[in-house]
Design an enzyme around this catalytic site. Sequence first.
Site, PDB file in Angstrom:
ATOM      1  N   ASP B 436      82.174  88.888   2.615  1.00 12.92           N
ATOM      2  CA  ASP B 436      81.265  88.720   3.722  1.00 12.92           C
ATOM      3  C   ASP B 436      81.520  89.882   4.668  1.00 12.92           C
ATOM      4  O   ASP B 436      82.569  90.515   4.603  1.00 12.92           O
ATOM      5  CB  ASP B 436      81.603  87.375   4.370  1.00 12.92           C
ATOM      6  CG  ASP B 436      80.832  87.161   5.630  1.00 12.92           C
ATOM      7  OD1 ASP B 436      79.640  87.455   5.621  1.00 12.92           O
ATOM      8  OD2 ASP B 436      81.433  86.694   6.605  1.00 12.92           O
ATOM      9  N   GLU B 540      76.888  84.935  20.986  1.00 10.67           N
ATOM     10  CA  GLU B 540      76.277  84.351  22.166  1.00 10.67           C
ATOM     11  C   GLU B 540      77.152  84.577  23.385  1.00 10.67           C
ATOM     12  O   GLU B 540      76.653  84.890  24.459  1.00 10.67           O
ATOM     13  CB  GLU B 540      76.065  82.851  21.931  1.00 10.67           C
ATOM     14  CG  GLU B 540      75.058  82.578  20.831  1.00 10.67           C
ATOM     15  CD  GLU B 540      74.335  81.271  21.035  1.00 10.67           C
ATOM     16  OE1 GLU B 540      75.052  80.256  21.127  1.00 10.67           O
ATOM     17  OE2 GLU B 540      73.110  81.268  21.129  1.00 10.67           O
ATOM     18  N   PHE B 582      69.159  77.569  16.312  1.00  8.89           N
ATOM     19  CA  PHE B 582      69.291  78.692  15.393  1.00  8.89           C
ATOM     20  C   PHE B 582      69.476  78.162  13.975  1.00  8.89           C
ATOM     21  O   PHE B 582      70.155  77.171  13.758  1.00  8.89           O
ATOM     22  CB  PHE B 582      70.514  79.523  15.788  1.00  8.89           C
ATOM     23  CG  PHE B 582      70.766  80.660  14.864  1.00  8.89           C
ATOM     24  CD1 PHE B 582      70.094  81.854  15.034  1.00  8.89           C
ATOM     25  CD2 PHE B 582      71.659  80.533  13.815  1.00  8.89           C
ATOM     26  CE1 PHE B 582      70.314  82.910  14.179  1.00  8.89           C
ATOM     27  CE2 PHE B 582      71.867  81.590  12.939  1.00  8.89           C
ATOM     28  CZ  PHE B 582      71.199  82.782  13.134  1.00  8.89           C
ATOM     29  N   THR B 716      76.034  90.155   2.952  1.00  4.83           N
ATOM     30  CA  THR B 716      75.953  89.826   4.362  1.00  4.83           C
ATOM     31  C   THR B 716      74.548  89.389   4.736  1.00  4.83           C
ATOM     32  O   THR B 716      73.568  89.726   4.071  1.00  4.83           O
ATOM     33  CB  THR B 716      76.353  91.042   5.223  1.00  4.83           C
ATOM     34  OG1 THR B 716      76.189  90.703   6.575  1.00  4.83           O
ATOM     35  CG2 THR B 716      75.530  92.258   4.872  1.00  4.83           C
ATOM     36  N   GLY B 717      74.497  88.638   5.759  1.00  5.39           N
ATOM     37  CA  GLY B 717      73.217  88.234   6.292  1.00  5.39           C
ATOM     38  C   GLY B 717      72.681  89.267   7.262  1.00  5.39           C
ATOM     39  O   GLY B 717      71.546  89.197   7.705  1.00  5.39           O
ATOM     40  N   ARG B 833      70.896  91.002   4.230  1.00  2.00           N
ATOM     41  CA  ARG B 833      69.851  90.003   4.474  1.00  2.00           C
ATOM     42  C   ARG B 833      69.940  88.840   3.502  1.00  2.00           C
ATOM     43  O   ARG B 833      68.948  88.392   2.952  1.00  2.00           O
ATOM     44  CB  ARG B 833      68.462  90.648   4.341  1.00  2.00           C
ATOM     45  CG  ARG B 833      68.185  91.729   5.342  1.00  2.00           C
ATOM     46  CD  ARG B 833      68.113  91.146   6.703  1.00  2.00           C
ATOM     47  NE  ARG B 833      67.500  92.070   7.645  1.00  2.00           N
ATOM     48  CZ  ARG B 833      67.702  92.024   8.951  1.00  2.00           C
ATOM     49  NH1 ARG B 833      68.504  91.099   9.440  1.00  2.00           N
ATOM     50  NH2 ARG B 833      67.110  92.851   9.750  1.00  2.00           N
ATOM     51  N   LYS B 839      73.845  84.328  -1.623  1.00  2.00           N
ATOM     52  CA  LYS B 839      75.188  84.845  -1.870  1.00  2.00           C
ATOM     53  C   LYS B 839      75.776  84.172  -3.105  1.00  2.00           C
ATOM     54  O   LYS B 839      76.324  84.829  -3.998  1.00  2.00           O
ATOM     55  CB  LYS B 839      76.099  84.580  -0.673  1.00  2.00           C
ATOM     56  CG  LYS B 839      75.753  85.380   0.573  1.00  2.00           C
ATOM     57  CD  LYS B 839      76.799  85.124   1.646  1.00  2.00           C
ATOM     58  CE  LYS B 839      76.543  85.936   2.906  1.00  2.00           C
ATOM     59  NZ  LYS B 839      77.581  85.762   3.909  1.00  2.00           N
ATOM     60  N   ASN B 863      78.593  80.014   6.323  1.00  2.00           N
ATOM     61  CA  ASN B 863      77.588  80.579   5.415  1.00  2.00           C
ATOM     62  C   ASN B 863      78.215  81.184   4.168  1.00  2.00           C
ATOM     63  O   ASN B 863      77.523  81.555   3.250  1.00  2.00           O
ATOM     64  CB  ASN B 863      76.740  81.629   6.154  1.00  2.00           C
ATOM     65  CG  ASN B 863      77.595  82.730   6.726  1.00  2.00           C
ATOM     66  OD1 ASN B 863      78.808  82.556   6.891  1.00  2.00           O
ATOM     67  ND2 ASN B 863      77.003  83.861   6.994  1.00  2.00           N
ATOM     68  N   ASP B 864      79.525  81.284   4.156  1.00  2.84           N
ATOM     69  CA  ASP B 864      80.194  81.829   2.967  1.00  2.84           C
ATOM     70  C   ASP B 864      80.691  80.742   2.027  1.00  2.84           C
ATOM     71  O   ASP B 864      81.182  81.031   0.947  1.00  2.84           O
ATOM     72  CB  ASP B 864      81.392  82.689   3.385  1.00  2.84           C
ATOM     73  CG  ASP B 864      80.990  83.757   4.365  1.00  2.84           C
ATOM     74  OD1 ASP B 864      79.950  84.386   4.131  1.00  2.84           O
ATOM     75  OD2 ASP B 864      81.700  83.947   5.364  1.00  2.84           O
TER      76      ASP B 864
END
Lengths: 340, 1166
Positions: B436, B540, B582, B716-717, B833, B839, B863-864
Amino acid sequence: MTTMKEEGNYANRPSNTAFTQQRLPAWQPMLSAGVVIPGFLLIGLAFIGIGVGLLITSRSIQVLELDYTGTETSSPCYQCTMSNQSNCVCKLSFSIGTLFKGPVFFYYGLTNYFQNQRKYGVSKDFNQLIGDVSYFKSPSSDCQPYQRVNGKPIVPCGAIANSMFNDTFKLYQIINGKEELVPFDGKGIAWWTDYNIKYRNPDYTPLKNAFNDTEKPVFWTKPAYELDTSDASNNGFINQDFLVWMRRAALPNFRKLYRRITEGNYKDGLPAGNYSLEISYNYPVISFEGTKKVTFSNVSWMGGQNEFLGIAYLVIGSMCVVMSVVMLIVYAKFRFPEED
Amino acid sequence: MRMLFPGDAEAEPGGVRGVHLCRKIQHDPRERMSRKTLKCLLGVDEGSRANRKVVVGHRPCPSNEEIIPPKFCDNRIVSSKYTVWNFLPKNLFEQFRRIANFYFLIIFLVQVIVDTPTSPVTSGLPLFFVITVTAIKQGYEDWLRHKADNEVNKYKVTVLVDGKRIESESEKIKVGDIVEVKENETFPCDLILLQSHRDDDTCFVTTASLDGESNHKTHYTVPNIESDLESLTATIECEQPQSDLYKFVGRMDIYKDSQEPIFRSLGPENLLLKGATLKNTKMIYGVAVYTGMETKMALNYQGKSQKRSAVEKSINAFLLIYLFILVSKALVCTTLKYVWQSKPGQDEPWYNEKTQRERETNLYLKMFTDFLSFMVLFNFIIPVSMYVTVEMQKFLGSFFITWDKDFFDPEIKEGALVNTSDLNEELGQVEYVFTDKTGTLTQNNMEFIECCIDGFQYKYRDACDELDGFSVTDGPVNKVQQKAGREKEDQFLRALCLCHTVQVKESAEQDGLADQVDGSILDEASSQEERGFIASSPDEIALVKGAMRYGFTFLGLESKTLKILNRKKEVEKYELLHVLNFDPVRRRMSVIIKDTSGETFLFCKGADSSIFPRVKQEEVEKIRMHVERNATEGYRTLCVASKRLSPEEFAQVDEELKEARLALQDREEKLMAVYNQVETEMTLIGATAVEDRLQEEAAETMEALQGAGMKVWVLTGDKMETAKSTCYACRLFQRNTELLELTLRTLEDRGRSREERLHELLLEYHKKAVQDAPPVKGGIARSWSGANHDYGFIIDGASLSLMLKSSSASKPNSYESLFLQICQNCTAVLCCRMAPLQKAQIVKMVKNSKGSPITLSIGDGANDVSMILEAHVGIGIKGKEGRQAVRNSDYAIPKLKHLKKLLLAHGHLYYVRIAHLVQYFFYKNLCFILPQFLYQFFCGYSQQPLYDAAYLTMYNICFTSMPILAYSLLEQHISIDDLLENATLYRDVAKNAMLQWWPFLYWTVLGVFQGLLFFFGVRCLFSNPALQDNGQVFGNWSYGTIVFTVLVFTVTLKLALDTRHWTWINHFVIWGSLAFYVFFSFFWGGIIWPFIRHQRLYFVFANMLGSVSAWLVIILLILLSLLPEILFAVFRKNHGSHARQTSTVTPLTYKHPREHNHQPGLDGQH
């Protein structure tokens, strides 16, 4: 230093010991040509030395082996194989050229005889053999089919005891046409521990009483308590012939110690001359294509004659020497990659 | 893990206690429709998946409801597997389900039933030992679980029954009970929050024990319910228990005085999860909806699917070979036995007659039992102890990872964590590393760098003079130059302050409040210093802090009112109407607020790709340049947009949102649709750039991994430019790397269809990278030194899905295989993206590609998780984005830089150790059993064992087990420092090199050679069994004992030859084992053992030692067996490529290494 101390204060910091950090002091042996080559050479020379010693010793051992199975018509024992006659006696004549150095050991040998069969091997009752009379009445089921005969328990039961070798030998030296008996020593042919500890007679006098209501093994001509009536310490389960037989041979072709010649005129060995071996031929081997033989041998520190060890040592020793030479050549030519 | 559903027979019948399940006869037709479609989708039957209905406080619902007795499970947590009663049968059953144990059980049973050569003890004892040890271990673990369960289940809770507070135990809570929870208590079950002691109907919760996120999360009470819980009559309808912690849909029907029930929608914000802790809130009341094993925590507790390592697969393959050898040996012996017996006189010689029963037995049955007997005789070739040793090695070996102080990070005060010890050796086999970016390659420590308002750049840092034509602002906080116009600046900063989900740390907030109320003037400096923010994402916080530096301070959220302090030190208040959360698919979040003048605004921030299409295009160009430039510099960019909502628009949106939130089914999709609809036609007001610094030693680590022959893929995003610059910074891409791009940008050239272009590009790249590239030698021997042309591949999520879609549609897998081939020839691959699932998709694709390479995923965020679970080895980084990755990983490390040592040193060593362990085990059992097999040819195929039963049993358990265990724990054939220094060494063991067929064949040949030597060496000696100087002869047990002695010494010394790292433990175990063997043999043969029928070894060993010939043959055979080994080692060293490391040893030559950190010799120093 202060940071070190601070770090040390963390509760769950892994402990910094040689073991946990895989940093135990270690000996990391390395191979270097400077040691391998002399090492091989040394081992090789030592082996050659031992090999020569072994070979010389083995060669110095005298062995005389005589087959008396009697399958050939020319054999003196041929007639004993013919019919089921009991108490067949045959005589084997031979001559010795030079003095057969003593003490001479007299072995009998069998071939194609599978004393190492599994079922055969377990077919005995150890409790009987340590003299536990309670097992005389009910032998172990391992002994089957040599457990009972005519409803009576067999003592000693089992296949091994039953098939005990029962040829007997008498050796005569023929001096001036007369036969002079060579005295046999039947002691010390079995392992000391077998005779003194492992096998025990029941504590009965006379020994015969312990065997009441039991049968002798089918194949036997006399019961266990009559194996050697002349010597109580060689009778019953501690009869040395019996003990020798009970120690099963490792291979189907084997020899077992029968007697030693250590007494009288023959203390120093069998002098040159003609001999006659009187065999009372009882043990059947023809049925399974076995052979019977007797062996006279003297022994050395390495035991009986066996050239295998000496040759093997010589070969391996030479190999080591050759290899060290080859390595030396390689080393001289290409250089081993050395760090220093 | 046991799962209990309503209707499950295990639910306690006595536990209903007035809980009522009401099932409506008549449903709202729309709802029924959606439910039906859902059921169709899920493919489940009506009964099991119906929503659950809970009656709050067990007050019966109005009469139009049919009452059906409820069958919810009680609130007991059962994580334990066994009870006292079922432990034995259940544990035994589970253990014998393992194929190896089952095999040994069968052997044991055969021994018991059939008349076999060895007593059942020989295989029963080891099996018993293994089973007992495992049972004790599992029993202990289960006892710990019982204890933990009890702690949870007996936890004191307060339940409201008819308005009275009743003390109870946690396990007695029923669905529908109203439970009181005080501050800092954990919730005893999943609760719907009914009432909070805070004024704003919220409560704060930390879910640290669930997902590791230690921030305070706000949960809301069900809106507008009466304060008197005693009189509340309501039912809750919600979905059946499911394990997703963040998903919950339900609705509450409140009945008021025979009116029509009022509906309230329930979402995850109303649900308090068991295991979470109440914070900053004095007390709450909640109604239990899920209890016991149906709570989300319990459902999440289920063990992960077992990952099996490549070594284990090799073991199984070898096992099959050995099983085949075993069966063929038994078959050969059985056949030969009957051939041999057909000769007259051989079958049943007079001295060994058969019993009547044996004669009568059917011939085929006899053959079969003979076959079984041979199997039993040779079964030791498959060692039961190997499994124990392997497992012990893995279990104990993994401690070295947790113990390693190099993995300790003083910042988080934690070291590495091992979640599974099954994969230790896999760490040494990694071929593909998927990493990541954010939080893994980079620190995820965000710093606000600059912003861009209306095309003008504002930079906070000093020392940045005119970078480009745009004005650059530096200097103190309050002197933002008037470039974009004060109003626009204010709007932008306001947006930054309002559009987020950041919380102010409670203590700071209260102080701040006091200050405000008192004098409405804030001591700015102190408040800025002390103000702490809590957020789920560090971006944030960086943004809020950035806004603060420009003069806009976020003061906090209080009863739906956002307070900010503007540049004029005035407090502005905004009513927070909606938060459009989000999510990684939308890649943006929005808030809808109402200012004091009553105007409604929507502020939206998100990735440029998700914002640009939703704003007026003419604004985009002004900002796009900045965004792209920032991205190339490696900054994370976000765009901020706003929109004014007219009252009508807002009313419509508000209604739609509420409706979507009320929806029981497909709520996510419905919400998404509304969000997408609202977030359009916005005005772009600016962009931000946040720097995410590289992790310590990220570049060095990546270089080392590539040097070790691993392919590094960055998934990666993030957007391409940012990711690309990170790759350059990490030296994954070098200056001379030619980048092959397969992104939407390259695809959309020349006005052709994307598919066509994709096809063309793929072929072009394939030609460039694969066909024209010089042939790669030996698979992994890719040059990384830069001599060849280096390629880097870049693909984005959209192109990937397009590629996967078209490849599955037209030519199956052709694109995919092209893609993989290209990637295999690239030094590094960057996938940007990426959605989390993509992934995992990539990992899966590589994992299943040709040669099935070993993959490793490393990441730190939720997310990983998917890719961590998908890869062979999943590594979690104990980073800032919660603990989800760590929880789902196999290993967790504090920092990326630790990966280097974990793989290059630990992984390599573990692999070498276990590979050697496995090979050695097979080898030592082969040369153990081969003589026994050969002996059959000399004993009339009668299944006579060569060795005594004690030796057969003890060989693997005692005589030869400890040295190899010590070796497999301590061996360092190359020192750790060398391994770290020289990454290429990792390639030596790549592709399971030590467990390939060649090494296996080598070990097998060695075992056969030695077995033959042992047997026939002694056979030659026994041509004359008179081996003592008193002329007495040796029998069969002496034969076996000599062979066995040679065997034990040879295999132990063989291991000694292989040991390159002799610690005192190795010395102790190796020499100790041999001494133990001698001692044991004396002891075993020195006593007439009671209760044993055959004293066959009595004094055999002592007599053997009394024979010079036996000594000589033992020495000869040991030396001869090891001679090829020594020679091989010498010549291998001579011709080896890295002589220094692979040097080996003869028993005669030792030399101390010159490594400074290894004290030479055994002088006992540290």
